[in-house]
Design a protein around this motif. Structure first.
Motif, short mmCIF file in Angstrom:
data_model
loop_
_atom_site.label_atom_id
_atom_site.label_comp_id
_atom_site.label_asym_id
_atom_site.label_seq_id
_atom_site.Cartn_x
_atom_site.Cartn_y
_atom_site.Cartn_z
N LYS A 164 -7.46 -6.67 -2.43
CA LYS A 164 -8.54 -5.71 -2.68
C LYS A 164 -7.99 -4.35 -3.08
O LYS A 164 -8.54 -3.68 -3.96
CB LYS A 164 -9.43 -5.58 -1.44
CG LYS A 164 -10.32 -6.81 -1.26
CD LYS A 164 -11.26 -6.64 -0.08
CE LYS A 164 -12.24 -7.81 -0.01
NZ LYS A 164 -12.80 -7.98 1.32
N THR A 165 -6.90 -3.94 -2.42
CA THR A 165 -6.27 -2.65 -2.77
C THR A 165 -5.77 -2.69 -4.22
O THR A 165 -5.94 -1.73 -4.97
CB THR A 165 -5.12 -2.33 -1.81
OG1 THR A 165 -5.61 -2.40 -0.47
CG2 THR A 165 -4.54 -0.94 -2.06
N GLY A 224 -0.35 3.43 -3.15
CA GLY A 224 -1.42 4.25 -2.59
C GLY A 224 -1.72 5.50 -3.40
O GLY A 224 -2.84 6.01 -3.39
N LYS A 250 -6.72 -0.14 -7.10
CA LYS A 250 -5.74 0.89 -7.49
C LYS A 250 -4.92 0.51 -8.72
O LYS A 250 -4.43 1.39 -9.42
CB LYS A 250 -4.74 1.12 -6.33
CG LYS A 250 -5.38 1.60 -5.04
CD LYS A 250 -5.16 3.07 -4.84
CE LYS A 250 -5.68 3.54 -3.49
NZ LYS A 250 -5.76 5.00 -3.45
N GLY A 285 0.78 -1.23 0.00
CA GLY A 285 0.00 0.00 0.00
C GLY A 285 0.81 1.28 0.00
O GLY A 285 0.38 2.29 -0.57
#
Ligand SMILES: [Zn+2]
Length: 332
Positions: free
Chosen positions: A203-204, A163, A208, A159
């Motif tokens: 999921k991230t 991010g 993204k 992340g």
């Protein structure tokens, strides 16, 4: 002579608009505190983000501090298979506090003259409430905009590296194509991650990274980003973690990403287990391979979590390596 692409502060009309940003940092911070006294406690986080410029042959390299944070008991992250006393002793020997450590995040921009390449994106929106996620702000302070980025390289898909890929539902770097490791992407998008420790990361990545997949080039060991920039497999920290060798006019810099994440604990004791290394044995073996090369070739490296500006050398010790931060090696 390559003329480096440069916008922002150096633009004619932009000069007038940029003037407030050119006031010294203390004055800027005081102005912010005057507007919002609650910011006084956290004055560092309202000053412009740190940036550091290096010349590497004909490449311009700009390190940007996306942010930093105190991250708690060191032994709960580094040396998880060691006693707290053993970890504390090594920290104290190196003039560091034993009860807490600072983790920082340093994405890097490389301007080759024909491409503006960004390596990793910091914490993005998710970090901003805590004074991080400042990459775009830092790029602008260094004279770049997010529209300038033509290639975005993702070293791995944790992340703090992905991010900043999206702002809301839009790509944060609208003109970029992307390069990342095939093995890394395949691991994180796989539905088999559901119900495992990697489900949150999965999921991230779906939110993204996957939306950008049609603009992505997937590489493996030895894959080229652009001329002079080559990916190398450095698996362990994550299943497809890649590092990047930069070479221009005989100068070399290795972007080691998350191969080692504490300048003392990971480098002086590379075999110690690290909480965020997904395959701990592979990560330790990779750490030794990569830093043996860095030490024996005497090349500078840039580690994403090294103390800002995150660039230094590794001197071989009996137990591992000593981090030697850069001073003026890139100024002459
Ligand atoms: Zn990281």
């Amino acid at each position: 002579m390559i003329s480096l692409k440069r916008r922002g502060l150096l633009g004619g009309a932009g000069m007038v608009l940029a003037t407030p940003m050119l006031m010294n940092r203390a004055a800027f911070a005081q102005q912010q505190v005057a507007q919002d006294p609650s910011k006084a406690a956290d004055i560092d986080k309202i000053m412009p983000p740190d940036t550091h410029r290096l010349k590497l042959g004909s490449f311009e390299v700009v390190v940007i501090k996306d942010g930093s944070r105190a991250s708690g008991a060191p032994q709960e992250t580094f040396g998880t298979n060691q006693s707290a006393d053993t970890v504390a002793a090594l920290l104290e020997q190196n003039f560091l506090p034993a009860d807490n450590f600072v983790n920082s995040f340093s994405p890097v921009l490389v301007n080759t003259g024909s491409d503006v390449i960004l390596f990793d994106t910091g914490l993005g929106e998710g970090g901003r409430a805590n004074g991080m996620g400042r990459l775009i702000e830092g790029l602008m302070a260094a004279g770049y905009t997010r529209e300038d980025v033509t290639v975005l390289v993702i070293t791995h898909m944790h992340g703090d590296h992905i991010g900043g890929l999206m702002e809301g539902s839009e790509p944060a770097f609208p003109n970029a194509r992307y390069v990342t490791g095939q093995a890394e992407y395949d691991f994180w998008v796989d539905p088999a991650r559901e119900g495992t420790a990697a489900e949150g990361g999965h999921k991230t990545v779906l939110a993204k990274v996957k939306p950008l997949a049609d603009k992505m080039t997937f590489i493996g060991d030895g894959g080229e980003v652009v001329s002079g920039i080559t990916g190398m497999a450095a698996f362990g920290h994550s299943p497809g973690h890649m590092i990047y060798n930069l070479e221009s006019d005989g100068r070399r810099l290795l972007l080691t990403a998350d191969t080692a994440n504490h300048f003392v604990l990971s480098l002086q004791r590379p075999e110690w287990e690290v909480r965020f290394d997904m395959d701990k044995a592979a990560a330790a073996a990779t750490r030794k391979n990569v830093f043996d090369m860095v030490a024996s070739d005497r090349i500078p490296f840039l580690g994403y979590h090294m103390p800002f500006p995150a660039v230094g050398y590794a001197e071989k010790l009996d137990t591992g390596y000593r981090f030697v931060p850069i001073s003026y090696q890139f100024d002459i």
